[in-house]
Write a protein that holds these residues in place. Structure first.
Motif, PDB file in Angstrom:
ATOM      1  N   PHE A  32      -6.746   1.412  15.348  1.00 41.73           N
ATOM      2  CA  PHE A  32      -7.363   2.225  14.729  1.00 41.73           C
ATOM      3  C   PHE A  32      -8.100   3.225  15.664  1.00 41.73           C
ATOM      4  O   PHE A  32      -8.915   4.996  15.058  1.00 41.73           O
ATOM      5  N   VAL A  47      -7.270   6.532   7.352  1.00 42.06           N
ATOM      6  CA  VAL A  47      -7.627   4.950   7.227  1.00 42.06           C
ATOM      7  C   VAL A  47      -6.003   4.291   8.115  1.00 42.06           C
ATOM      8  O   VAL A  47      -5.308   5.220   8.028  1.00 42.06           O
ATOM      9  N   LEU A  48      -6.410   3.434   8.615  1.00 42.66           N
ATOM     10  CA  LEU A  48      -5.483   2.855   9.271  1.00 42.66           C
ATOM     11  C   LEU A  48      -3.834   2.291   8.423  1.00 42.66           C
ATOM     12  O   LEU A  48      -3.966   2.256   7.058  1.00 42.66           O
ATOM     13  N   ARG A  50     -20.176  -1.448   4.310  1.00 46.04           N
ATOM     14  CA  ARG A  50     -20.230  -1.621   5.509  1.00 46.04           C
ATOM     15  C   ARG A  50     -19.717  -0.730   6.704  1.00 46.04           C
ATOM     16  O   ARG A  50     -20.317  -0.984   7.381  1.00 46.04           O
ATOM     17  N   LEU A  51     -18.167   0.138   5.930  1.00 49.35           N
ATOM     18  CA  LEU A  51     -18.103   1.234   6.874  1.00 49.35           C
ATOM     19  C   LEU A  51     -18.169   2.569   6.482  1.00 49.35           C
ATOM     20  O   LEU A  51     -18.277   3.358   7.810  1.00 49.35           O
ATOM     21  N   ASN A 103      -1.970   0.362   7.804  1.00 50.15           N
ATOM     22  CA  ASN A 103      -0.976  -1.430   7.755  1.00 50.15           C
ATOM     23  C   ASN A 103      -0.014  -2.155   6.640  1.00 50.15           C
ATOM     24  O   ASN A 103      -0.511  -3.009   6.594  1.00 50.15           O
ATOM     25  N   ARG A 161       3.034  -6.737   9.408  1.00 46.62           N
ATOM     26  CA  ARG A 161       2.882  -5.304  10.330  1.00 46.62           C
ATOM     27  C   ARG A 161       3.130  -5.190  12.002  1.00 46.62           C
ATOM     28  O   ARG A 161       3.002  -4.232  12.489  1.00 46.62           O
ATOM     29  N   LYS A 163       1.306  -0.931  -0.164  1.00 44.42           N
ATOM     30  CA  LYS A 163      -0.535   0.411  -0.032  1.00 44.42           C
ATOM     31  C   LYS A 163       0.810   1.287  -0.062  1.00 44.42           C
ATOM     32  O   LYS A 163       1.770   0.555   0.597  1.00 44.42           O
ATOM     33  N   PHE A 185     -15.263   6.467   5.352  1.00 49.22           N
ATOM     34  CA  PHE A 185     -14.520   5.326   5.664  1.00 49.22           C
ATOM     35  C   PHE A 185     -14.264   5.017   3.468  1.00 49.22           C
ATOM     36  O   PHE A 185     -12.869   5.157   3.776  1.00 49.22           O
ATOM     37  N   MET A 197      -9.847   5.848   2.433  1.00 44.35           N
ATOM     38  CA  MET A 197      -9.421   4.797   1.735  1.00 44.35           C
ATOM     39  C   MET A 197      -8.912   5.717   0.828  1.00 44.35           C
ATOM     40  O   MET A 197      -8.006   5.846   0.590  1.00 44.35           O
ATOM     41  N   TYR A 224     -12.452  -2.199  -2.672  1.00 43.90           N
ATOM     42  CA  TYR A 224     -12.591  -2.534  -1.464  1.00 43.90           C
ATOM     43  C   TYR A 224     -14.214  -2.334  -1.128  1.00 43.90           C
ATOM     44  O   TYR A 224     -14.812  -2.068   0.496  1.00 43.90           O
ATOM     45  N   THR A 264      -4.523  -6.889  11.255  1.00 48.75           N
ATOM     46  CA  THR A 264      -5.145  -6.089  11.151  1.00 48.75           C
ATOM     47  C   THR A 264      -4.689  -5.024  11.376  1.00 48.75           C
ATOM     48  O   THR A 264      -3.931  -3.891  10.575  1.00 48.75           O
ATOM     49  N   HIS A 275     -16.058  -3.162   1.944  1.00 46.00           N
ATOM     50  CA  HIS A 275     -15.727  -2.474   2.882  1.00 46.00           C
ATOM     51  C   HIS A 275     -16.566  -1.130   2.696  1.00 46.00           C
ATOM     52  O   HIS A 275     -16.946  -0.557   4.336  1.00 46.00           O
ATOM     53  N   ARG A 320      -0.590 -15.038   5.019  1.00 44.48           N
ATOM     54  CA  ARG A 320      -1.797 -13.910   6.197  1.00 44.48           C
ATOM     55  C   ARG A 320      -0.997 -13.716   7.518  1.00 44.48           C
ATOM     56  O   ARG A 320      -0.716 -12.485   8.243  1.00 44.48           O
TER      57      ARG A 320
HETATM   58  P1  ADP Z   1      -6.841  -7.118   6.829  1.00 42.67           P
HETATM   59  O1  ADP Z   1      -6.562  -6.458   5.599  1.00 42.67           O
HETATM   60  O2  ADP Z   1      -6.370  -7.357   7.893  1.00 42.67           O
HETATM   61  O3  ADP Z   1      -7.583  -8.429   5.608  1.00 42.67           O
HETATM   62  P2  ADP Z   1      -9.854  -6.117   6.640  1.00 42.67           P
HETATM   63  O4  ADP Z   1      -9.697  -7.057   5.265  1.00 42.67           O
HETATM   64  O5  ADP Z   1     -10.903  -6.508   7.334  1.00 42.67           O
HETATM   65  O6  ADP Z   1      -8.550  -6.715   6.778  1.00 42.67           O
HETATM   66  O7  ADP Z   1     -10.214  -4.837   5.807  1.00 42.67           O
HETATM   67  C1  ADP Z   1      -9.123  -3.769   5.161  1.00 42.67           C
HETATM   68  C2  ADP Z   1      -8.766  -2.874   5.362  1.00 42.67           C
HETATM   69  O8  ADP Z   1     -10.181  -2.315   6.030  1.00 42.67           O
HETATM   70  C3  ADP Z   1      -8.240  -2.796   6.706  1.00 42.67           C
HETATM   71  O9  ADP Z   1      -6.648  -3.480   5.893  1.00 42.67           O
HETATM   72  C4  ADP Z   1      -7.886  -1.582   7.009  1.00 42.67           C
HETATM   73  O10 ADP Z   1      -6.823  -0.436   6.619  1.00 42.67           O
HETATM   74  C5  ADP Z   1      -9.225  -1.410   6.596  1.00 42.67           C
HETATM   75  N1  ADP Z   1     -10.170  -1.558   8.277  1.00 42.67           N
HETATM   76  C6  ADP Z   1     -10.904  -2.750   8.076  1.00 42.67           C
HETATM   77  N2  ADP Z   1     -11.919  -2.729   9.092  1.00 42.67           N
HETATM   78  C7  ADP Z   1     -12.350  -1.447   9.776  1.00 42.67           C
HETATM   79  C8  ADP Z   1     -12.337  -0.627  10.622  1.00 42.67           C
HETATM   80  N3  ADP Z   1     -12.556  -1.358  11.505  1.00 42.67           N
HETATM   81  N4  ADP Z   1     -12.436   0.246  10.952  1.00 42.67           N
HETATM   82  C9  ADP Z   1     -11.670   1.150  10.410  1.00 42.67           C
HETATM   83  N5  ADP Z   1     -10.785   0.656   9.131  1.00 42.67           N
HETATM   84  C10 ADP Z   1     -11.034  -1.127   9.206  1.00 42.67           C
END
Ligand code: ADP
Ligand code: MG
Length: 153
Positions: A116, A125-126, A56-57, A128, A107, A10, A61, A65, A50, A96, A53, A90
């Motif tokens: 978070f 955004v995170l 969902r978020l 990672n 990570r 990323k 979000f 992103m 995404y 995450t 996501h 993984r």
């Molecule tokens: P991973 O990258 O570990 O597979 P996920 O697929 O659950 O994690 O999520 C994809 C990305 O979305 C994460 O790497 C993170 O950047 C973001 N993300 C996921 N869940 C959340 C959350 N609850 N709040 C904020 N960001 C999130």
């Protein structure tokens, strides 16, 4: 199909010059590169990747992103190794949130303990470092988005 997986380095990892350090974790575990590209992420690809996501978020979000990704350098990679490589990679990547990821994982070691909570406080955004696919279907779907010329059945 059981011996390949997809990862994407990323923009946060590219910006902190961690690409070489990240790739060492794979090479040291007998995993090699089949195909990769260095490209500027487009909103179209990020949204395809995404989309679930985003639903969902929510829109905040999604905007964060897109801010992290669009116009920034990403490195999508197809990796190959032994059967079970999806779960193995993984594991090497870690969970995450960097703050919860074990030492010895990408990570956990290179993620600066991001969480978070901290990312929420900073309206971003995170960070990672890397995405890793979690199922064979995700490998095919995601590789097709980022490396459309690469044949995965
Ligand atoms: P991973 O990258 O570990 O597979 P996920 O697929 O659950 O994690 O999520 C994809 C990305 O979305 C994460 O790497 C993170 O950047 C973001 N993300 C996921 N869940 C959340 C959350 N609850 N709040 C904020 N960001 C999130
Ligand atoms: Mg995921």
């Amino acid at each position: 199909m059981n011996n390949i997986t997809f990862v994407m380095i990323k923009p946060d990892a590219v910006e902190k010059n961690a690409v070489y350090a990240i790739m060492r974790y794979f090479y040291d575990n007998g995993i090699s590169v089949c195909c990769f590209d260095v490209q500027q992420a487009t909103s179209e690809r990020v949204t395809l990747h995404y989309g679930e996501h985003f639903e969902r978020l929510g829109q905040d979000f999604a905007n964060r992103m897109l801010e992290l990704f669009v116009g920034k350098t990403v490195i999508p990679i197809v990796l190959t190794g032994e059967e079970g490589i999806i779960a193995k990679v993984r594991g090497i990547v870690g969970v995450t949130e960097p703050v919860k990821a074990a030492k010895g994982t990408i990570r956990g070691d290179l993620g600066d303990g991001d969480s978070f909570e901290r990312s929420e406080r900073e309206n971003r955004v995170l960070r990672n470092l890397i995405h890793a696919s979690d199922t064979p279907e995700a490998v095919a779907r995601e590789a097709h988005i980022w490396l459309p010329g690469y044949p995965i059945q």
